[in-house]
Scaffold this active site. Structure first.
Site, PDB file in Angstrom:
ATOM      1  N   ASP A  32      -7.052 -10.545  -8.414  1.00  0.00           N
ATOM      2  CA  ASP A  32      -5.807 -10.828  -9.135  1.00  0.00           C
ATOM      3  C   ASP A  32      -6.068 -10.704 -10.633  1.00  0.00           C
ATOM      4  O   ASP A  32      -7.123 -11.109 -11.117  1.00  0.00           O
ATOM      5  CB  ASP A  32      -5.335 -12.265  -8.800  1.00  0.00           C
ATOM      6  CG  ASP A  32      -3.857 -12.464  -9.070  1.00  0.00           C
ATOM      7  OD1 ASP A  32      -3.443 -12.347 -10.245  1.00  0.00           O
ATOM      8  OD2 ASP A  32      -3.107 -12.729  -8.115  1.00  0.00           O
ATOM      9  N   ASP A  57      -7.573  -6.034 -12.393  1.00  0.00           N
ATOM     10  CA  ASP A  57      -6.307  -5.295 -12.334  1.00  0.00           C
ATOM     11  C   ASP A  57      -6.463  -4.214 -11.272  1.00  0.00           C
ATOM     12  O   ASP A  57      -7.247  -3.274 -11.455  1.00  0.00           O
ATOM     13  CB  ASP A  57      -6.037  -4.688 -13.717  1.00  0.00           C
ATOM     14  CG  ASP A  57      -4.736  -3.887 -13.745  1.00  0.00           C
ATOM     15  OD1 ASP A  57      -4.134  -3.667 -12.672  1.00  0.00           O
ATOM     16  OD2 ASP A  57      -4.337  -3.468 -14.846  1.00  0.00           O
ATOM     17  N   GLY A 103      -7.370   3.463  -0.812  1.00  0.00           N
ATOM     18  CA  GLY A 103      -8.688   4.110  -0.899  1.00  0.00           C
ATOM     19  C   GLY A 103      -9.798   3.152  -0.496  1.00  0.00           C
ATOM     20  O   GLY A 103     -10.743   3.534   0.214  1.00  0.00           O
ATOM     21  N   TYR A 146      10.869  -1.775  -9.728  1.00  0.00           N
ATOM     22  CA  TYR A 146      10.314  -2.522  -8.581  1.00  0.00           C
ATOM     23  C   TYR A 146      10.637  -1.791  -7.279  1.00  0.00           C
ATOM     24  O   TYR A 146       9.756  -1.510  -6.467  1.00  0.00           O
ATOM     25  CB  TYR A 146      10.915  -3.919  -8.588  1.00  0.00           C
ATOM     26  CG  TYR A 146      10.425  -4.852  -7.503  1.00  0.00           C
ATOM     27  CD1 TYR A 146       9.115  -5.335  -7.509  1.00  0.00           C
ATOM     28  CD2 TYR A 146      11.285  -5.288  -6.495  1.00  0.00           C
ATOM     29  CE1 TYR A 146       8.673  -6.220  -6.523  1.00  0.00           C
ATOM     30  CE2 TYR A 146      10.857  -6.174  -5.514  1.00  0.00           C
ATOM     31  CZ  TYR A 146       9.547  -6.641  -5.538  1.00  0.00           C
ATOM     32  OH  TYR A 146       9.123  -7.522  -4.568  1.00  0.00           O
ATOM     33  N   LYS A 150       7.911   0.147  -4.787  1.00  0.00           N
ATOM     34  CA  LYS A 150       7.682  -0.279  -3.403  1.00  0.00           C
ATOM     35  C   LYS A 150       7.981   0.861  -2.428  1.00  0.00           C
ATOM     36  O   LYS A 150       7.304   1.020  -1.416  1.00  0.00           O
ATOM     37  CB  LYS A 150       8.550  -1.495  -3.087  1.00  0.00           C
ATOM     38  CG  LYS A 150       8.129  -2.761  -3.827  1.00  0.00           C
ATOM     39  CD  LYS A 150       6.801  -3.309  -3.313  1.00  0.00           C
ATOM     40  CE  LYS A 150       6.458  -4.636  -3.955  1.00  0.00           C
ATOM     41  NZ  LYS A 150       5.172  -5.173  -3.472  1.00  0.00           N
ATOM     42  N   TYR A 160      -1.352   7.979   4.083  1.00  0.00           N
ATOM     43  CA  TYR A 160      -2.742   7.661   4.454  1.00  0.00           C
ATOM     44  C   TYR A 160      -2.871   7.498   5.966  1.00  0.00           C
ATOM     45  O   TYR A 160      -3.888   7.856   6.557  1.00  0.00           O
ATOM     46  CB  TYR A 160      -3.228   6.391   3.726  1.00  0.00           C
ATOM     47  CG  TYR A 160      -3.997   6.715   2.470  1.00  0.00           C
ATOM     48  CD1 TYR A 160      -3.367   7.310   1.383  1.00  0.00           C
ATOM     49  CD2 TYR A 160      -5.366   6.460   2.381  1.00  0.00           C
ATOM     50  CE1 TYR A 160      -4.069   7.635   0.237  1.00  0.00           C
ATOM     51  CE2 TYR A 160      -6.079   6.788   1.242  1.00  0.00           C
ATOM     52  CZ  TYR A 160      -5.431   7.372   0.174  1.00  0.00           C
ATOM     53  OH  TYR A 160      -6.137   7.702  -0.951  1.00  0.00           O
TER      54      TYR A 160
END
Ligand code: NAD
Ligand code: UDP
Length: 316
Positions: A32, A57, A103, A146, A150, A160
Site C-alpha cells: 500500500d 506504489d 505480471g 475511476y 476499472k 491475461y
C-alpha cells in the site's frame, strides 16, 4: 494455507481482507502507498506472525520475494471525493497497477482477483444490474477516471486469462460500508453517520431520490473469499440487494444514532448514478453467497466505530 498478496492492504476493504486471511491461517503480504489508506487500519497486525507490510506504489514495478498463491488487487482510491482529487493516480493504479500485479501473479503462478466495481455500469439504463450489462459510462466526465480505469482493468485481466492462461477472478463490488471507513472519506454512509453523531446537518445531494444498495463489510469479505475459491472467472456482482434512496438512508441514520440533526440538500455531483442495485442471480447460483446483515444492524455497528473515532461514549 497459502501466501496472499493484497494490494491496498492498508485500506478499508484491504485491511479486513488481511484480518480474514490471517485468521484462516494464511500468510499475508500487504502492499500500500498509504494515499487513501492508513497504518492505523493494520497496526494491530504488526509483529503478528505471517503478516508483512510493504509501503509501495503498485503503479510502479511490483516484486514480492518468495512463493505467492494469490494476488488480490484492491489498491485504488474508491470514494468519489478521493478519485476526483487523485484522477491521474486513479487511472494509473487501475491500468498500470493492474498490469503490474497481473505480471506478478503470472510470474508466481498465482491466482488473481481484481476488485472491480458497480461503477463499470455507470449511470445504468438496466435495473437491477446483471453482469451481462455492458454499462452506460461517460468516459470524459469526472467519474470517468475511476470507471474507465476499472473497465480497462477488467479487460487486461481477461487478456491475461486468455493469452497466458492466468487463473483470474473479477468481482464487481457494490457500495460497502463498515468500521475502518475514514470519517472524512466523503462517501455517503461515513458522511451521514459522522454528521449525525456530531449534530451537524446531513448533506443529501440532489433531492435524495437516487438509490444505492449497501453491503456490510463482513458480508462482502465472505463473498470475496467464496469467489476466490469458486471455479469461475466472473465477473460476479457482490453486494447487498436491499435498495434504499439516499433520503431513506439519511432518515435511518438519524433513527439509529438518535440524532436530531436536520437534513439539508446540496447539488448533485456530475454523472451521479440515478439507481444502483446488484442482480445477484449469477452470484447466488455460482457461490451460494447471500449477505446476512441488514442496513439497520450494519449502521448500528458502524456508528459504534465512528463514536470511537470521534471520542464519544457509547449510548446509555
Ligand atoms: P480505500 O481507499 O480505503 O483503500 C484503497 C487502498 O489502496 C488505500 O489503502 C490506498 O492507500 C491504496 N492505494 C491507492 N493507490 C495505490 C497505489 N498506487 N499503490 C498502492 N496502494 C494504493 O478504499 P476501499 O473502499 O477499501 O476500496 C478498495 C478497493 O475496492 C478499490 O479497488 C475500490 O475501487 C474497490 N471498491 C470498493 C467499493 C466500496 O464500496 N468500498 C466499491 C466498489 C469497488
Ligand atoms: N451522497 C449524498 N451526500 C453525501 C455523500 C454522498 O447525498 O454527503 C450521495 C451521492 O450523491 C450518491 C450517493 O450518496 O448519490 C452515494 O455516494 P457515495 O459517494 O457513497 O458513492 P457512489 O455510490 O456515488 O460511488
Amino acid at each position: 494455507m497459502g501466501r496472499i498478496v493484497i494490494t491496498g492492504g492498508a485500506g478499508f476493504l484491504g485491511s479486513h481482507l488481511c484480518d480474514r486471511f490471517l485468521a484462516r491461517g494464511d500468510e499475508v503480504v500487504a502492499l500500500d502507498n498509504l494515499s487513501t489508506g492508513s497504518v492505523t487500519n493494520i497496526e494491530h497486525l504488526f509483529g503478528r506472525s505471517g503478516f508483512t507490510f510493504v509501503e509501495q506504489d503498485v503503479s510502479q514495478f511490483v516484486w514480492v520475494p518468495g512463493p505467492v498463491d494469490a494476488v488480490l488487487h484492491f489498491a485504488s482510491p474508491a470514494s468519489p471525493v478521493d478519485y476526483l482529487e487523485l484522477p491521474i493516480q486513479t487511472l494509473k493504479v487501475g491500468s498500470l497497477g493492474t498490469h503490474n500485479t497481473l505480471g506478478l501473479a503470472k510470474a508466481k503462478g498465482a491466482r488473481y482477483l481484481l476488485a472491480s466495481t458497480s461503477e463499470v455500469y455507470g449511470d445504468p439504463e438496466v435495473h437491477p444490474q446483471p453482469e451481462s450489462y455492458w454499462g452506460h459510462v461517460n468516459p470524459i466526465g469526472p467519474r470517468g477516471v475511476y470507471d474507465e480505469a476499472k473497465r480497462f482493468g477488467e479487460a487486461m485481466t481477461m487478456a491475461y486469462h486468455r493469452s497466458h492462461g492466468l487463473d483470474v477472478r473479477i468481482v464487481r463490488i457494490f457500495n460497502v460500508y463498515g468500521p475502518r471507513m475514514r470519517p472524512q472519506d466523503g462517501r455517503v454512509v461515513s458522511n451521514f453517520l459522522v454528521q449525525a453523531l456530531k449534530g451537524e446537518p446531513l448533506t443529501v445531494y440532489g433531492d435524495g431520490s437516487q438509490t444505492r444498495s449497501f453491503c456490510y463489510v463482513d458480508d462482502e469479505i465472505e463473498g470475496f473469499l467464496a469467489l476466490l475459491e469458486a471455479d469461475t472467472t466472473g465477473p460476479l456482482n457482490i453486494g447487498n440487494p436491499g435498495e434504499f434512496t439516499v433520503l431513506e438512508l439519511a432518515e435511518l441514520v438519524l433513527e439509529v444514532t438518535g440524532s436530531s440533526s436536520e437534513i439539508v440538500h446540496e447539488p448533485l455531483p456530475v454523472d451521479d448514478p440515478r439507481v444502483r442495485k446488484p442482480d445477484l442471480t449469477r452470484t447466488r447460483a455460482i457461490l451460494g453467497w447471500e449477505p446476512k446483515i441488514d442496513l439497520r444492524e450494519g449502521l448500528v455497528r458502524t456508528a459504534a466505530y465512528f463514536r470511537t473515532c470521534l471520542g464519544q461514549d457509547p449510548p446509555a
